[in-house]
Design an enzyme around this catalytic site. Structure first.
Site, PDB file in Angstrom:
ATOM      1  N   TRP A 359      -9.756   7.969 -39.773  1.00 39.55           N
ATOM      2  CA  TRP A 359     -10.443   6.677 -39.900  1.00 39.55           C
ATOM      3  C   TRP A 359     -10.214   6.049 -41.272  1.00 39.55           C
ATOM      4  O   TRP A 359     -10.518   4.890 -41.501  1.00 39.55           O
ATOM      5  CB  TRP A 359     -11.946   6.824 -39.615  1.00 39.55           C
ATOM      6  CG  TRP A 359     -12.725   7.624 -40.623  1.00 39.55           C
ATOM      7  CD1 TRP A 359     -12.639   8.966 -40.862  1.00 39.55           C
ATOM      8  CD2 TRP A 359     -13.740   7.144 -41.527  1.00 39.55           C
ATOM      9  NE1 TRP A 359     -13.527   9.354 -41.843  1.00 39.55           N
ATOM     10  CE2 TRP A 359     -14.213   8.251 -42.270  1.00 39.55           C
ATOM     11  CE3 TRP A 359     -14.301   5.892 -41.773  1.00 39.55           C
ATOM     12  CZ2 TRP A 359     -15.196   8.152 -43.240  1.00 39.55           C
ATOM     13  CZ3 TRP A 359     -15.300   5.795 -42.746  1.00 39.55           C
ATOM     14  CH2 TRP A 359     -15.736   6.909 -43.473  1.00 39.55           C
ATOM     15  N   ASP A 360      -9.629   6.827 -42.181  1.00 41.01           N
ATOM     16  CA  ASP A 360      -9.315   6.335 -43.524  1.00 41.01           C
ATOM     17  C   ASP A 360      -8.481   5.052 -43.462  1.00 41.01           C
ATOM     18  O   ASP A 360      -8.645   4.152 -44.288  1.00 41.01           O
ATOM     19  CB  ASP A 360      -8.493   7.369 -44.299  1.00 41.01           C
ATOM     20  CG  ASP A 360      -9.118   8.748 -44.329  1.00 41.01           C
ATOM     21  OD1 ASP A 360     -10.022   9.013 -43.522  1.00 41.01           O
ATOM     22  OD2 ASP A 360      -8.675   9.568 -45.141  1.00 41.01           O
ATOM     23  N   GLU A 490     -19.875  15.042 -44.704  1.00 42.96           N
ATOM     24  CA  GLU A 490     -19.582  16.226 -43.879  1.00 42.96           C
ATOM     25  C   GLU A 490     -20.345  17.470 -44.342  1.00 42.96           C
ATOM     26  O   GLU A 490     -20.170  18.538 -43.765  1.00 42.96           O
ATOM     27  CB  GLU A 490     -18.071  16.479 -43.869  1.00 42.96           C
ATOM     28  CG  GLU A 490     -17.327  15.408 -43.083  1.00 42.96           C
ATOM     29  CD  GLU A 490     -15.825  15.447 -43.272  1.00 42.96           C
ATOM     30  OE1 GLU A 490     -15.128  14.800 -42.473  1.00 42.96           O
ATOM     31  OE2 GLU A 490     -15.341  16.090 -44.222  1.00 42.96           O
ATOM     32  N   LYS A 602     -21.366  14.893 -49.693  1.00 42.06           N
ATOM     33  CA  LYS A 602     -19.938  15.036 -50.004  1.00 42.06           C
ATOM     34  C   LYS A 602     -19.326  13.686 -50.378  1.00 42.06           C
ATOM     35  O   LYS A 602     -18.508  13.583 -51.273  1.00 42.06           O
ATOM     36  CB  LYS A 602     -19.216  15.625 -48.791  1.00 42.06           C
ATOM     37  CG  LYS A 602     -17.739  15.905 -49.019  1.00 42.06           C
ATOM     38  CD  LYS A 602     -17.079  16.382 -47.736  1.00 42.06           C
ATOM     39  CE  LYS A 602     -15.607  16.675 -47.956  1.00 42.06           C
ATOM     40  NZ  LYS A 602     -14.887  16.897 -46.700  1.00 42.06           N
ATOM     41  N   GLN A 603     -19.721  12.653 -49.646  1.00 35.76           N
ATOM     42  CA  GLN A 603     -19.191  11.321 -49.922  1.00 35.76           C
ATOM     43  C   GLN A 603     -20.199  10.268 -49.486  1.00 35.76           C
ATOM     44  O   GLN A 603     -21.112  10.554 -48.716  1.00 35.76           O
ATOM     45  CB  GLN A 603     -17.877  11.089 -49.178  1.00 35.76           C
ATOM     46  CG  GLN A 603     -18.025  10.896 -47.679  1.00 35.76           C
ATOM     47  CD  GLN A 603     -16.682  10.674 -46.990  1.00 35.76           C
ATOM     48  OE1 GLN A 603     -15.947  11.622 -46.777  1.00 35.76           O
ATOM     49  NE2 GLN A 603     -16.380   9.445 -46.651  1.00 35.76           N
TER      50      GLN A 603
END
Length: 768
Positions: A359-360, A490, A602-603
């Protein structure tokens, strides 16, 4: 401690001094590519130390059978591996009977490696003393041609320094290669034929299972002091190797040179029975031009790319080097020429993640390609997903969804899901939202609505159907919930009501309905075709609407923030700043169980939603959410710092924005996550571009108008960038107290700067 051996330089990546411990990291950092193929910066000559050998061909992959401990229904059958392809760069060197090998040399001095990003080439120079006492000076240069993208060229020069020497160049092709990343140590390649004639050699090979047919080829020429010499090579060929030996008695101080041209022809582009003749054809063109002319053409091609995509930064060399490295690698990976290709998260620099599409592309890469190339390149990326719509429907069917619901894969090569970790494959379904958001983002930026009635609406319908079926009505809450998901963060698996997932689901449904109405009103024939094809009824649309209008979002009254998911406040909320530094990165130090119970992000997750949909929230809400979530974010995903940088800039927190920018731009150069030897983080590099253009430059599109709110970090004297907005190129130059706009084109353009409308006209400098 981050690595810091890369020398700061505006246009080059430079390493000085040979250190065997750095070889694998440098092989990643100095990688080269041309969109059609790429390779890690492996040495041409033999190297017996630790190395990660890798050459890759765009679009060629192997379906490696899934390996899991316990098979569950719906698991993908395979994990697509990017394939280490037959090696064409090899040139072994023998000096007075001894092999040149930097790992076993008595001494290596004056070692310098340079990746010249301005001109698109890689070089090495060093002085080596072999065990037999001979000292040689070595200079190499290589590049992968942008003009003839099936071919690369190498110039390898040796000068004996302390005595005459017999030097043998042994250029070779080798198809007896293995993958670093493999589940079962399967054989991925089947060599079909090894042949040679004159100074040319060819290895025909095909991939197992997928049957991609390739021809790896080479041709060499040798010179003494730049004068061509004819040497009849000694030729050895076996089942997967072809080696030519060019031996010459070289006088002390003379320069012995080989030019090697090599590369791949592939049945993606040629008839599989014509691969050798296609190889001969491209070799004929390459050798006719010769190394020097091909290199000059390379410089010109890169000059054209930089003319549009360069970002200049004055007063901060490390920041300048960082952004150019990111822009360079993005262009090495994907140039937009072939709509069958996409942007793998490692590009041509390694094998982790399967080298496929994530999906990046939609979330991070499309803005870069829209603004620095023409809109057709971004349209190709959207069409890639349209072409995979049927596979997305099949992916959803495997999980029990029906009626044309589409679930786009987390990882893919051909549209099929091929990621085999259940917590991501089945649960990280927010990826579906990014596909829809990219369609919206493309139209917002380009003004090209035509894509939606032609192709995009079918994708939006499939995605809306998925969200409606994936939501569950909770009688307890009297609202729709989405259970058992993993959000962008994640470090939280199998949670209920991830805010970002619920929000993007609601948005996707509403966006699909809005476009169905618009197409019905303005594109009648397309509307009829799509409704018949999708068998979509008004009653089904009402079911979608019920889900979107009554979606549940977890919220904390105490903190006045949306909660990342149900139960987030049950965690022990210790901030990252209170975490012992010896525990970082937690993904390498902690058990998965401990990570899942921790509050660490994580992000950007909730903040990812605030980034995509910032117009739907006030600045006060952004500030509250940023202040709540940022302290728990460990940024152990490459995709995280850029979003935080953009939001910190929007909030006027320039020191924080700058720190995040430096982290995203130098993530690999400084090896923040201690994993660069596995390859580079290509897709997050587009986020680095966004952190300057959207973060510091404040670029947005609102109400069909290009807007800027320029800011500048105190570490910089000035910076500039260009954007191609609807086929008009705007150059923006920002200094400490002024912003200059220049327009290339034929008609004037109205833009907004700090909320005031300004008209810029072609070839007139406007200063604000």
């Amino acid at each position: 401690m981050n690595q810091d051996y890369i020398k700061p330089d505006n246009w080059s990546i430079i390493e000085e001094g040979f250190d065997a411990k750095r070889v694998k990291s440098s092989e990643s950092l100095f990688s080269i590519g041309n969109g059609a193929m790429g390779q890690r910066a492996n040495f041409e000559e033999q190297y017996s130390g630790a190395t990660f050998q890798g050459s890759y061909i765009a679009g060629v992959y192997y379906p490696d059978k899934t390996r899991v401990g316990w098979w569950k229904n719906g698991y993908p059958e395979y994990f697509a591996k990017v394939l280490n392809a037959p090696n064409w760069i090899g040139i072994n060197v023998i000096v007075n009977g001894e092999s040149l090998d930097l790992f076993t040399c008595k001494k290596v001095e004056n070692f310098k490696r340079e990746l010249n990003m301005k001109e698109g080439w890689l070089s090495r120079q060093f002085v080596a003393t072999l065990q037999n006492g001979i000292t040689i000076n070595v200079n190499t240069k290589r590049f992968l041609s942008l003009d003839l993208d099936e071919v690369g060229a190498i110039q390898y020069q040796i000068t004996p320094i302390n005595s005459d020497a017999e030097i043998v160049f042994k250029p070779y092709l080798d198809s007896g290669i293995t993958n670093e990343d493999t589940n079962w140590d399967d054989k991925f390649w089947d060599t079909l034929n090894v042949s040679h004639e004159n100074n040319q050699a060819f290895i025909e090979a095909k991939t197992m299972k997928t049957d991609f047919y390739t021809c790896t080829f080479m041709e060499s020429q040798v010179f003494i002091n730049d004068k061509s010499i004819l040497i009849e090579p000694n030729i050895k060929a076996d089942s997967n190797l072809a080696t030519f030996s060019y031996s010459y008695q070289v006088k002390k101080g003379d320069i012995y040179t080989i030019h090697k041209f090599g590369g791949y022809t592939v049945d993606r582009n040629h008839n599989k029975s014509q691969l050798i003749s296609a190889a001969k054809n491209v070799l004929k063109m390459a050798t006719k031009k010769g190394f020097v002319e091909l290199l000059n053409n390379q410089k010109k091609a890169w000059s054209d790319i930089w003319n549009m995509s360069d970002i200049t930064i004055e007063g901060d060399v490390k920041a300048q080097q960082g952004i150019r490295f990111n822009i360079f690698q993005l262009n090495q990976t994907y140039l937009g020429k072939d709509s069958r290709l996409n942007i793998g998260p490692k590009g041509f620099t390694g094998e982790k993640y399967g080298g496929s599409t994530y999906w990046d592309t939609e979330a991070y890469c499309i803005p870069f390609y829209m603004a620095t190339k023409d809109q057709q390149v971004a349209r190709n990326l959207l069409e890639y997903r349209y072409n995979h719509l049927q596979k997305a429907i099949e992916n959803a069917e495997k999980l029990g969804f029906k009626n044309g619901a589409a679930l786009y894969p987390m990882v893919t090569m051909n549209g099929e899901e091929c990621h085999n970790e259940w917590e991501i494959t089945f649960e990280e379904i927010h990826r579906n939202g990014a596909i829809a958001f990219a369609i919206y983002n493309y139209y917002r930026f380009t003004g090209d609505y035509g894509y939606i009635p032609e192709k995009g609406l079918e994708v939006l319908i499939g995605i809306a159907r998925f969200w409606q079926q994936r939501a569950t009505f909770s009688t307890n809450k009297n609202q729709y919930v989405i259970l058992g998901v993993t959000g962008p963060n994640e470090y939280e698996n199998n949670v209920n009501n991830n805010w970002y997932t619920n929000y993007i689901a609601k948005w996707c449904i509403n966006y699909a309905i809005e476009n169905i109405k618009k197409v019905e009103a303005e594109y009648t024939s397309n509307y009829t075709r799509i409704m018949n094809k999708a068998k979509l009824s008004n009653s089904e649309i009402k079911e979608w609407k019920a889900v979107a209008d009554n979606m549940y979002f977890p919220y904390s009254e105490k903190h006045k923030v949306f909660l990342q998911q149900d139960g987030f406040l049950d965690k022990e909320l210790i901030t990252v700043s209170d975490l012992d530094k010896s525990q970082r990165p937690i993904n390498q130090k902690w058990s998965w169980d401990r990570i899942l119970r921790s509050p660490y992000i994580k992000q950007a997750d909730t903040l990812q939603g605030f980034y995509f949909f910032e117009d739907q929230f006030s600045n006060e809400e952004l500030e509250r959410h940023f202040d709540f979530y940022e302290p728990f974010t460990v940024h152990e995903s490459s995709l995280s710092p850029c979003v935080h940088s953009i939001q910190a800039a929007k909030l006027g927190r320039m020191e924080q924005a700058y720190t995040f920018y430096l982290r995203t731009s130098r993530l690999d150069l400084d090896d923040y996550n201690k994993e660069v030897e596995e390859g580079l983080h290509i897709t997050s590099m587009a986020g680095t571009w966004m952190s300057i253009v959207e973060g510091f430059g404040g670029m947005r599109i609102r109400n069909n108008t290009l807007e800027f709110e320029p800011k500048i970090p105190k570490q910089w004297d000035a910076y500039s960038f260009k954007v191609n907005f609807r086929n008009q190129i705007i150059k923006v130059n920002i200094t400490k107290d002024k912003t200059h706009f220049e327009l290339e084109g034929t008609k004037s353009l109205e833009i907004s700067v700090n909320s005031k409308l300004v008209t810029i006209t072609p070839n007139n400098l406007v200063t604000i």
